[in-house]
Write an enzyme that holds these catalytic residues in place. Structure first.
Site, PDB file in Angstrom:
ATOM      1  N   ARG A 205      -8.460  14.549 -15.202  1.00 39.71           N
ATOM      2  CA  ARG A 205      -7.207  14.627 -14.348  1.00 39.71           C
ATOM      3  C   ARG A 205      -6.117  14.451 -15.074  1.00 39.71           C
ATOM      4  O   ARG A 205      -5.142  15.249 -14.787  1.00 39.71           O
ATOM      5  CB  ARG A 205      -7.448  13.598 -13.194  1.00 39.71           C
TER       6      ARG A 205
ATOM      7  N   ASP B 210      -8.636  10.748  -7.276  1.00 40.98           N
ATOM      8  CA  ASP B 210      -7.914  11.788  -8.245  1.00 40.98           C
ATOM      9  C   ASP B 210      -6.439  12.116  -7.960  1.00 40.98           C
ATOM     10  O   ASP B 210      -5.746  12.291  -8.732  1.00 40.98           O
ATOM     11  CB  ASP B 210      -8.695  13.040  -8.031  1.00 40.98           C
TER      12      ASP B 210
ATOM     13  N   ASP C 260     -10.358  24.849  -0.403  1.00 39.45           N
ATOM     14  CA  ASP C 260      -8.985  23.872  -0.242  1.00 39.45           C
ATOM     15  C   ASP C 260      -7.962  24.499  -0.829  1.00 39.45           C
ATOM     16  O   ASP C 260      -6.888  24.822  -0.278  1.00 39.45           O
ATOM     17  CB  ASP C 260      -9.286  22.442  -0.658  1.00 39.45           C
TER      18      ASP C 260
ATOM     19  N   SER D 295     -19.159  18.411  -2.027  1.00 37.32           N
ATOM     20  CA  SER D 295     -18.100  18.571  -2.801  1.00 37.32           C
ATOM     21  C   SER D 295     -18.480  18.151  -4.232  1.00 37.32           C
ATOM     22  O   SER D 295     -18.846  17.027  -4.612  1.00 37.32           O
ATOM     23  CB  SER D 295     -17.170  17.328  -2.212  1.00 37.32           C
TER      24      SER D 295
HETATM   25  N1  ARG Z   1     -15.798   9.192  -8.263  1.00 36.80           N
HETATM   26  C1  ARG Z   1     -15.621   9.834  -9.447  1.00 36.80           C
HETATM   27  C2  ARG Z   1     -14.131   9.425  -9.770  1.00 36.80           C
HETATM   28  O1  ARG Z   1     -13.453   8.835  -9.176  1.00 36.80           O
HETATM   29  C3  ARG Z   1     -15.573  11.334  -9.120  1.00 36.80           C
HETATM   30  C4  ARG Z   1     -14.784  12.048  -8.233  1.00 36.80           C
HETATM   31  C5  ARG Z   1     -15.006  13.246  -8.067  1.00 36.80           C
HETATM   32  N2  ARG Z   1     -13.828  14.024  -7.617  1.00 36.80           N
HETATM   33  C6  ARG Z   1     -13.779  15.186  -6.705  1.00 36.80           C
HETATM   34  N3  ARG Z   1     -12.698  15.572  -6.296  1.00 36.80           N
HETATM   35  N4  ARG Z   1     -14.867  15.447  -6.407  1.00 36.80           N
HETATM   36  O2  ARG Z   1     -13.796   9.867 -10.996  1.00 36.80           O
END
Ligand code: ARG
Length: 423
Positions: A115, A144, A34, A196
């Protein structure tokens, strides 16, 4: 009369960049498909320069020289690779441990903790390189984007954001086609990781493919970190975690910096099949999504911390704190790291954790973790009082009936009242 500007699609938030505002972009660059497509696409689409920022939060097996080289090949005017593991451990994971932070039924928030730090560093480096815009690779369906954009909008109102993956209509196949067309290397073929992935020191998540089918039990190939519990050693292992003021400082009696302690604890957990979480999650953007988590360090350290904290806290502190812990975890999950309430809660967490010093021993065996020994100079525990044979010191068994009479008084009165009104 309409002019060209009016015909453009309306921006839905004040912090999003209009195309004509984008000249130099700080791209959060992981080196994956990406963000590699983005690196090229932003230059072409916006006629802008791109500075690539790559942040090491302890994601295992990453070769940062390769990532940097790829960014340069794709035309980045500058690259930065930052090892932020110490800061992540000290300022994000340690507070999470003090707050026993989980969301839902056992997600220890590793992504949610990473993040705000990633976005804060993006702000710092955007300013350093004179960028006007920050670009990230989040989709429009996850948490995110909320965490990153809320951070940028909070810390740097002068910077704008673009989120190409959210805006463009490319699917994975089209991205791969775009990559081929523009000579963007794809790691080990398109199927290298079918999932992912997001990972750091505190855990790893996998999403996509069969994980979206709720009736599909995990295929083994999703577990790239943790040994399958059925393949873990037949002998259990006991590990001890030493804490000072709520933060782990020693593993099996050896004093270690937090980063190394987390890495080594994770390795032991992986060996014993510890920390697999199969989670259905209520995202803040409304969806329910399934994630497979591998959290070998958190699965050992969080229960150890909670155990020690309960030993040194009174019944009243313990009852109260779990409510605030949940609130802390929810704020962080929900992308509001910079919300003042989090600092207020941290002050409380630190105050309670001033006494959380001691050592917890845990037995690891084929995926399970269980506290088996506890030791603390601050334990609100007296073995001579806990024994049920004798009375003495601060505890008098003769006083118990009187206590029971008063303790149950209101409940007994209410019960009788209802009984008398029933006929
Ligand atoms: N569901 C989890 C969260 O919202 C993990 C997210 C993983 N992020 C990703 N871009 N694969 O914190």
């Amino acid at each position: 009369m309409t002019d060209a500007a009016d015909a453009r699609p309306k921006l839905t938030a004040s912090y999003l960049a209009r195309p004509e505002e984008v000249h130099r972009v700080l791209l959060l660059y992981s080196g994956g498909l990406d963000t590699s497509v983005m690196l090229k696409w932003i230059q072409d689409e916006y006629d802008a320069e791109v500075v690539a920022l790559t942040i090491n939060l302890g994601q295992p097996g990453e070769d940062y020289d390769v990532v940097r080289g790829k960014a340069i090949d794709l035309g980045a005017v500058a690259t930065e690779v930052i090892d932020a593991r110490e800061e992540f451990a000290r300022d994000f994971i340690a507070p999470a441990i003090r707050a026993n932070a989980v969301y839902g039924l056992n997600y220890p928030l590793f992504t949610a903790l990473g993040r705000p730090l990633i976005a804060k560093l993006a702000v710092d480096y955007a300013r350093k390189h004179g960028c006007d815009t920050i670009a990230h690779g989040c989709t429009g369906k996850g948490n995110d984007q909320v965490r990153i954009e809320a951070t940028v909008a909070t810390l740097a109102p002068e910077l704008k954001v673009i989120a190409p993956v959210r805006d463009w209509k490319m699917g994975r196949e089209e991205e791969i086609a775009y990559a081929r067309e523009h000579g963007i290397p794809i790691k080990g073929g398109a199927e290298a990781t079918p999932y992912s992935i997001d990972d750091n020191l505190w855990g790893r998540s996998s999403e996509g493919k069969w994980i979206e089918e709720l009736d599909h039990a995990p295929d083994d190939d999703v577990f790239q970190l943790v040994t399958r519990p059925e393949d873990a050693p037949d002998e259990p292992e006991i590990v001890t975690i030493g804490f000072e003021r709520g933060v782990p400082v020693a593993l099996n009696g050896e004093r270690l910096g937090l980063v190394e302690l987390l890495e080594r604890t994770a390795r032991i957990g992986c060996k014993h099949g510890v920390g697999i979480v199969d989670h259905i999650e209520d995202r803040i953007v409304g969806l329910k999504v399934r994630d497979i988590y591998e959290v070998p360090a958190a699965a050992i350290i969080l229960p150890a911390h909670a155990e020690l904290e309960r030993l040194v806290g009174t019944i009243h502190q313990n009852q109260f704190k779990s409510d605030l812990d949940r609130q802390w975890g929810y704020l962080v999950y929900a992308g509001l790291w910079w919300e003042p309430l989090r600092e207020n809660l941290d002050a409380f967490m630190e105050s309670v954790n001033e006494r959380v010093t001691g050592t917890i021993g845990l037995k690891l065996f084929k995926g399970s973790v269980r506290a088996v020994t506890r030791e603390s100079p601050n334990a609100v525990y007296d073995a001579s009082l806990a024994t049920f044979e004798t009375s003495g010191g601060l505890f008098s068994q003769e006083a118990s009936p009187g206590f029971i009479e008063l303790w149950s008084l209101q409940s007994r009165m209410a019960w009788r009242l209802r009984e008398s009104q029933r006929s």
